[in-house]
Design an enzyme around this catalytic site. Structure first.
Site, PDB file in Angstrom:
ATOM      1  N   LYS A   1      -2.972   6.374   0.931  1.00  0.00           N
ATOM      2  CA  LYS A   1      -2.774   6.857   2.302  1.00  0.00           C
ATOM      3  C   LYS A   1      -1.838   8.059   2.274  1.00  0.00           C
ATOM      4  CE  LYS A   1      -2.492   4.767   6.872  1.00  0.00           C
ATOM      5  NZ  LYS A   1      -3.677   5.448   7.396  1.00  0.00           N
TER       6      LYS A   1
ATOM      7  N   GLU B   1     -16.434   5.978   4.368  1.00  0.00           N
ATOM      8  CA  GLU B   1     -15.708   5.582   5.576  1.00  0.00           C
ATOM      9  C   GLU B   1     -15.639   6.780   6.519  1.00  0.00           C
ATOM     10  OE1 GLU B   1     -11.530   4.708   5.049  1.00  0.00           O
ATOM     11  OE2 GLU B   1     -11.416   5.906   3.229  1.00  0.00           O
TER      12      GLU B   1
ATOM     13  N   ARG C   1       0.833  -1.212   0.000  1.00  0.00           N
ATOM     14  CA  ARG C   1       0.000   0.000   0.000  1.00  0.00           C
ATOM     15  C   ARG C   1       0.859   1.250   0.000  1.00  0.00           C
ATOM     16  NH1 ARG C   1      -4.591   0.246   4.468  1.00  0.00           N
ATOM     17  NH2 ARG C   1      -2.787   0.817   5.744  1.00  0.00           N
TER      18      ARG C   1
HETATM   19  N1  PLP Z   1      -9.394   4.283   6.344  1.00  0.00           N
HETATM   20  C1  PLP Z   1      -8.591   5.306   6.616  1.00  0.00           C
HETATM   21  C2  PLP Z   1      -8.931   6.634   6.053  1.00  0.00           C
HETATM   22  C3  PLP Z   1      -7.456   5.115   7.415  1.00  0.00           C
HETATM   23  O1  PLP Z   1      -6.649   6.132   7.705  1.00  0.00           O
HETATM   24  C4  PLP Z   1      -7.187   3.834   7.925  1.00  0.00           C
HETATM   25  C5  PLP Z   1      -5.998   3.602   8.736  1.00  0.00           C
HETATM   26  O2  PLP Z   1      -4.997   3.126   8.310  1.00  0.00           O
HETATM   27  C6  PLP Z   1      -8.057   2.788   7.613  1.00  0.00           C
HETATM   28  C7  PLP Z   1      -9.162   3.051   6.824  1.00  0.00           C
HETATM   29  C8  PLP Z   1      -7.810   1.411   8.113  1.00  0.00           C
HETATM   30  O3  PLP Z   1      -6.782   0.782   7.399  1.00  0.00           O
HETATM   31  P1  PLP Z   1      -5.922  -0.351   8.055  1.00  0.00           P
HETATM   32  O4  PLP Z   1      -6.869  -1.400   8.502  1.00  0.00           O
HETATM   33  O5  PLP Z   1      -5.057  -0.842   6.944  1.00  0.00           O
HETATM   34  O6  PLP Z   1      -5.166   0.257   9.161  1.00  0.00           O
HETATM   35  C1  COI Z   2      -4.099   3.738  11.305  1.00  0.00           C
HETATM   36  O1  COI Z   2      -5.113   3.136  11.666  1.00  0.00           O
HETATM   37  O2  COI Z   2      -2.974   3.235  11.404  1.00  0.00           O
HETATM   38  C2  COI Z   2      -4.162   5.073  10.730  1.00  0.00           C
HETATM   39  O3  COI Z   2      -3.252   5.459  10.067  1.00  0.00           O
HETATM   40  C3  COI Z   2      -5.355   5.906  10.987  1.00  0.00           C
HETATM   41  C4  COI Z   2      -5.045   7.181  11.660  1.00  0.00           C
HETATM   42  C5  COI Z   2      -6.348   7.880  11.833  1.00  0.00           C
HETATM   43  C6  COI Z   2      -4.353   7.030  12.972  1.00  0.00           C
END
Ligand code: PLP
Ligand code: COI
Length: 356
Positions: A199, A235, A97
């Protein structure tokens, strides 16, 4: 927090000595740890990379990251398992990612083959800060990449820095397992064909006003709808949604403009393979949200945080089975996910990387 060190017989630093309460009371805040990883990209190649104690960054005033927000990041966690190992969860997906995010804004991706090793080096160098098993805490890992050379005309930088720091954390939302109240946002998080699925720091900068507004109005977070039609669930600012139907199906929004959450993708497999649930990843219309029995937010930081209510401009949707805390299906998902991460439940092949 007391910063006492302990050394084992071989002279290695062990987990930092803190009282049980100190580990259990961690919030989601930054605390400086000992070492961070740095690698630089210049003249078309990445240098070797080092661990350093210097937590500051000196940059040219005109660096691409400062002027045009050319930066992306990842979020991961290291856990202490039941049998005392330190592990990380599906790091190859974060490597992929980060590469996708970097390419989306014309940055040199940090080599995927080196990413996991760099994370491991950084966690090992800060192992004293990995909260112990049973504390509910973890060591949050923040890999990030940004443009460093001066750019004044709008164009991509040519030099980049990749860094990883760590910080011990507890729950993302204050109140831990208490159900959250969200509001439907009047602001947009992502545009069609925009950057919502990468991200990038810029997505979070533009979400700050929406978040502050939601908080000022007494809500924990925003539910963003798709900006083109404002009919579909996207989201929140930092997590994907999961819903549970009254007949126990797991439903999660499918959209080109949300972040492909690694937690959400893992939960879909857990629901199917471990819990025998039906899973639907599909467009979710806001109109149908009132019919779900449970709602939750999922992500590395959020883990799974229950949602009790969603306020749509004064109209309240209340989830009957997650009104005050995690609903029964969400709880099973949570227990299985954290059970896998903490070594209590056998993980699918390749999900857990032990730091040795
Ligand atoms: N959506 C957003 C906007 C995020 O910042 C995050 C955090 O990383 C997620 C979803 C969840 O992603 P992950 O499960 O890979 O941490
Ligand atoms: C995460 O879940 O790791 C993120 O980057 C989300 C952030 C809002 C802390």
């Amino acid at each position: 927090m007391s910063e006492k060190w302990s050394h084992n017989k071989e002279g290695k630093i062990q987990q930092m000595e803190k009282t049980k309460t100190e580990w259990e009371n961690l919030g989601f805040t930054y605390r400086k740890t000992d070492k961070r990883y740095i690698a630089n990209f210049k003249d078309g190649k990445w240098n070797e990379g080092i661990l350093t104690e210097d937590h500051t960054i000196v940059l040219n005033e005109c660096a691409g990251v400062l002027q045009y927000a050319q930066t992306c990041f990842e979020g991961m966690k290291a856990y202490t398992t039941q049998d005392g190992k330190i592990v990380i969860f599906r790091p190859e997906l974060n490597a992929q990612r980060l590469e996708d995010s970097a390419k989306r804004i014309h940055m040199a991706p940090f080599p995927k083959g080196r990413f996991v090793d760099a994370v491991i080096q950084t966690v090992k160098a800060n192992v004293a800060y990995v909260p112990p098993y049973g504390s509910g805490g973890s060591l949050y890992i923040r890999p990030y990449l940004f443009g460093t050379n001066p750019v004044i005309g709008v164009k991509p930088a040519e030099e980049f820095q990749f860094r990883i720091f760590t910080t011990p954390v507890g729950p993302y939302f204050k109140g831990g397992a208490k159900a959250l109240t969200l509001c439907v946002s009047d602001f947009d998080r992502a545009a069609p064909n925009g950057t919502g699925n990468a991200k990038l720091g810029l997505n979070y900068a533009m979400s700050l006003h929406g978040l502050v507004t939601a908080n000022e109005n007494g809500f924990d977070e925003n539910m963003y709808l798709d900006s083109a039609t404002r009919t579909k669930v996207e989201e929140t600012g930092g997590a994907n949604f999961i819903f549970v139907t009254k007949d126990n199906k797991l439903v999660t929004p499918k959209s080109e403009t949300i972040l492909p959450s690694i937690t959400r993708r893992s939960l879909m497999l857990i629901a199917k393979e471990y819990l025998g649930l039906e899973v639907e990843e599909r467009e979710v219309y806001f109109e149908e949200v009132k019919d779900f029995a449970e709602c939750g937010l999922c992500g590395t930081a959020a883990v799974i945080s229950p949602v009790g209510k969603i306020n749509d401009h004064g109209n309240e949707i209340c989830f009957p089975n997650s009104r005050t805390g995690m609903g029964p299906i969400t709880k099973k998902l949570y227990d299985t996910l954290t059970g896998i991460q903490l070594g209590r439940i056998k993980a699918p092949e390749g999900w857990i990387k032990v730091i040795e």
